[in-house]
Design a protein around this motif. Structure first.
Motif, short mmCIF file in Angstrom:
data_model
loop_
_atom_site.label_atom_id
_atom_site.label_comp_id
_atom_site.label_asym_id
_atom_site.label_seq_id
_atom_site.Cartn_x
_atom_site.Cartn_y
_atom_site.Cartn_z
N THR A 44 -1.31 19.32 -4.81
CA THR A 44 -1.04 18.47 -6.00
C THR A 44 -1.98 17.27 -6.00
O THR A 44 -2.60 16.94 -7.01
N TYR A 45 -2.07 16.61 -4.85
CA TYR A 45 -2.84 15.37 -4.79
C TYR A 45 -4.35 15.65 -4.79
O TYR A 45 -5.12 14.88 -5.37
N GLN A 46 -4.75 16.74 -4.14
CA GLN A 46 -6.18 17.04 -4.12
C GLN A 46 -6.67 17.36 -5.53
O GLN A 46 -7.78 17.05 -5.90
N GLN A 47 -5.81 17.99 -6.32
CA GLN A 47 -6.24 18.40 -7.66
C GLN A 47 -6.08 17.31 -8.71
O GLN A 47 -6.74 17.36 -9.74
N ASN A 48 -5.19 16.38 -8.49
CA ASN A 48 -4.83 15.49 -9.60
C ASN A 48 -5.10 14.01 -9.39
O ASN A 48 -4.86 13.21 -10.29
N THR A 49 -5.61 13.62 -8.21
CA THR A 49 -5.87 12.19 -8.00
C THR A 49 -7.31 11.85 -8.39
O THR A 49 -8.20 12.70 -8.38
N TYR A 50 -7.50 10.60 -8.74
CA TYR A 50 -8.85 10.07 -8.99
C TYR A 50 -8.85 8.60 -8.61
O TYR A 50 -7.77 7.99 -8.52
N LEU B 279 0.86 -1.18 0.00
CA LEU B 279 0.00 0.00 0.00
C LEU B 279 0.90 1.23 0.00
O LEU B 279 1.54 1.55 1.00
N ASP B 280 0.95 1.87 -1.17
CA ASP B 280 1.77 3.08 -1.32
C ASP B 280 0.89 4.27 -0.95
O ASP B 280 -0.13 4.50 -1.60
N VAL B 281 1.25 4.98 0.10
CA VAL B 281 0.41 6.11 0.54
C VAL B 281 1.10 7.43 0.21
O VAL B 281 2.21 7.70 0.70
N LEU B 282 0.46 8.23 -0.62
CA LEU B 282 1.00 9.56 -0.95
C LEU B 282 0.86 10.39 0.32
O LEU B 282 -0.25 10.67 0.78
N GLN B 283 1.99 10.74 0.90
CA GLN B 283 2.01 11.33 2.24
C GLN B 283 2.82 12.63 2.20
O GLN B 283 4.04 12.61 2.35
N PRO B 284 2.15 13.74 1.93
CA PRO B 284 2.91 14.99 1.78
C PRO B 284 3.78 15.33 2.99
O PRO B 284 3.32 15.28 4.13
N CYS B 285 5.03 15.66 2.69
CA CYS B 285 5.93 16.21 3.70
C CYS B 285 5.85 17.73 3.50
O CYS B 285 6.47 18.27 2.59
N VAL B 286 5.05 18.35 4.36
CA VAL B 286 4.75 19.78 4.13
C VAL B 286 5.97 20.67 4.39
O VAL B 286 6.02 21.81 3.93
N THR B 287 6.94 20.15 5.10
CA THR B 287 8.11 20.97 5.43
C THR B 287 9.16 20.96 4.34
O THR B 287 9.73 22.01 4.01
N LYS C 81 -4.24 15.68 -13.44
CA LYS C 81 -5.53 14.98 -13.35
C LYS C 81 -5.38 13.49 -13.58
O LYS C 81 -6.30 12.80 -13.99
N LYS C 82 -4.21 12.97 -13.42
CA LYS C 82 -3.96 11.58 -13.80
C LYS C 82 -3.14 10.83 -12.77
O LYS C 82 -2.15 10.19 -13.11
N ILE C 83 -3.52 10.93 -11.52
CA ILE C 83 -2.82 10.12 -10.50
C ILE C 83 -3.85 9.15 -9.92
O ILE C 83 -4.69 9.54 -9.10
N PRO C 84 -3.83 7.88 -10.39
CA PRO C 84 -4.86 6.94 -9.92
C PRO C 84 -4.63 6.49 -8.47
O PRO C 84 -3.50 6.33 -8.02
N LEU C 85 -5.74 6.29 -7.78
CA LEU C 85 -5.74 5.76 -6.40
C LEU C 85 -6.64 4.53 -6.37
O LEU C 85 -7.52 4.39 -7.22
N GLY C 86 -6.44 3.69 -5.37
CA GLY C 86 -7.29 2.50 -5.21
C GLY C 86 -6.47 1.23 -5.41
O GLY C 86 -5.24 1.25 -5.33
N VAL C 87 -7.19 0.14 -5.67
CA VAL C 87 -6.52 -1.15 -5.83
C VAL C 87 -6.17 -1.35 -7.31
O VAL C 87 -7.05 -1.40 -8.16
N PHE C 88 -4.91 -1.45 -7.60
CA PHE C 88 -4.43 -1.64 -8.98
C PHE C 88 -4.42 -3.11 -9.35
O PHE C 88 -4.72 -3.48 -10.47
N TYR C 89 -4.04 -3.94 -8.39
CA TYR C 89 -3.82 -5.36 -8.71
C TYR C 89 -4.16 -6.22 -7.51
O TYR C 89 -3.78 -5.88 -6.38
N GLU C 90 -4.88 -7.30 -7.75
CA GLU C 90 -5.16 -8.24 -6.67
C GLU C 90 -5.43 -9.62 -7.24
O GLU C 90 -6.36 -9.80 -8.03
#
Ligand SMILES: Cc1ncc(C[n+]2csc(CCOP(=O)(O)OP(=O)(O)O)c2C)c(N)n1
Ligand code: SF4
Length: 285
Positions: A210-216, A193-201, A240-249
């Motif tokens: 970035t993620y709020q605008q471009n993930t789906y 599970l790869d979690v996009l986890q912004p390091c705000v610092t 607008k092209k950063i997919p989230l969810g289950v890619f493979y199972e």
């Protein structure tokens, strides 16, 4: 049943305000409450980095080991007590830099554990150096002229190495990330599970914005049992092209299910004394 207050430790999180680790942690705790994960049925391993602090704030048995080594710790825990839910919390540097070898071999062995990558695109604890997932040209203190290396893509690597559950979440979406934690743990076999986890610092490129605008989210039109489709999706990244969810199972025998020694009961429940030792040793004389 587990409650949020039972998961609390005496320590207050020291992550920077707005850090993606905070909401990742919230999602994990929500999943723990929902699924009843606690000290009796769950164990955590963590690497060294900002991500690793998660085990200090979550009252579930854990081990924060060496940098890059949470995956071997997690597989060791799973082998000694295969009834446990086992999570390895790791950073993108920890997992793909120092621990890259462990990552690919755990994927191909299909250990029944969940690897959670706190993917903030850099080495955060040591104040923002370039990591193996930082983009080409990325400017940081370790690459002031821009990163010469090309990045590794965790999902592509996981699929290619044989992982049987591969997903991506975003730390800012707590509800969806909670569901992904549950799905990843319920999967029998290795879950990445790869979690996009912004390091705000330190990361001004991969931000919450970035993620709020471009993930789906991937929907029913994506066949998650199709390895080729999953690999193609894992290469998608852009406006607008950063997919989230289950890619493979897919379902495959887990490493643990193929060990006859684990059929009866977990190793920890067996006597540490092996009665055949003397006979075995005599065989060498
Ligand atoms: C073998 C080794 N190399 C380097 C370090 C120093 N070090 C500690 S934390 C860290 C960065 C961690 O980055 P990452 O794994 O991406 O986690 P984050 O802090 O971003 O969560 C480094 C390089 C170390 N402790 N051990
Ligand atoms: S340095 Fe970055 S990753 Fe570490 S706590 Fe601060 S915002 Fe989070």
């Amino acid at each position: 049943m587990t409650t949020l207050s039972e998961l609390a430790t005496p320590y207050t999180p020291n992550w920077c305000p707005g850090c993606g680790n905070m909401s990742l942690w919230a999602a994990f705790k929500n999943a723990a409450v929902q699924e009843g994960w606690d000290n009796t049925n769950t164990a955590l391993a963590a690497g060294i980095g900002c991500h690793g602090h998660i085990v200090n704030f979550t009252k579930i048995t854990s081990l924060e080991g060496l940098h890059g080594r949470p995956i071997p710790v997690a597989t060791g825990i799973k082998l000694s007590d295969h009834k446990l839910n086992v999570f390895a919390f790791t950073g993108d540097g920890d997992c793909l830099g120092e621990g890259g070898n462990h990552f690919i071999h755990a994927c191909r062995r299909n250990h029944d554990i969940t690897i959670v990558i706190h993917d903030n695109g850099l080495y955060a604890l040591t104040t923002g150096q370039t990591s193996p997932v930082s983009p080409h040209g990325f400017v940081s203190k370790s690459t002031p002229q821009g990163n010469l290396d090309n990045p590794l893509w965790p999902l592509q690597l996981a699929i290619a190495a044989g992982a049987t559950f591969v997903a991506r979440g975003y730390a800012g979406h707590i509800k969806e990330l909670t569901e992904l934690f549950v799905k990843a743990n319920n999967h029998k076999g290795i879950s990445v599970l790869d979690v996009l986890q912004p390091c705000v610092t330190f990361n001004k490129v991969c931000t919450h914005e970035t993620y709020q605008q471009n993930t789906y989210y991937l929907d029913g039109s994506h066949d998650k049992t199709d390895k080729e489709a999953a690999f193609i999706k894992s290469m998608e990244w852009g406006e607008k092209k950063i997919p989230l969810g289950v890619f493979y199972e897919v379902q495959q025998d887990t490493y643990e299910s193929q060990l006859p020694q684990l059929k009866d009961k977990p190793l920890v429940m067996r006597s540490p004394v092996y009665e055949g030792t003397e006979k075995l040793l005599k065989g060498y004389i």
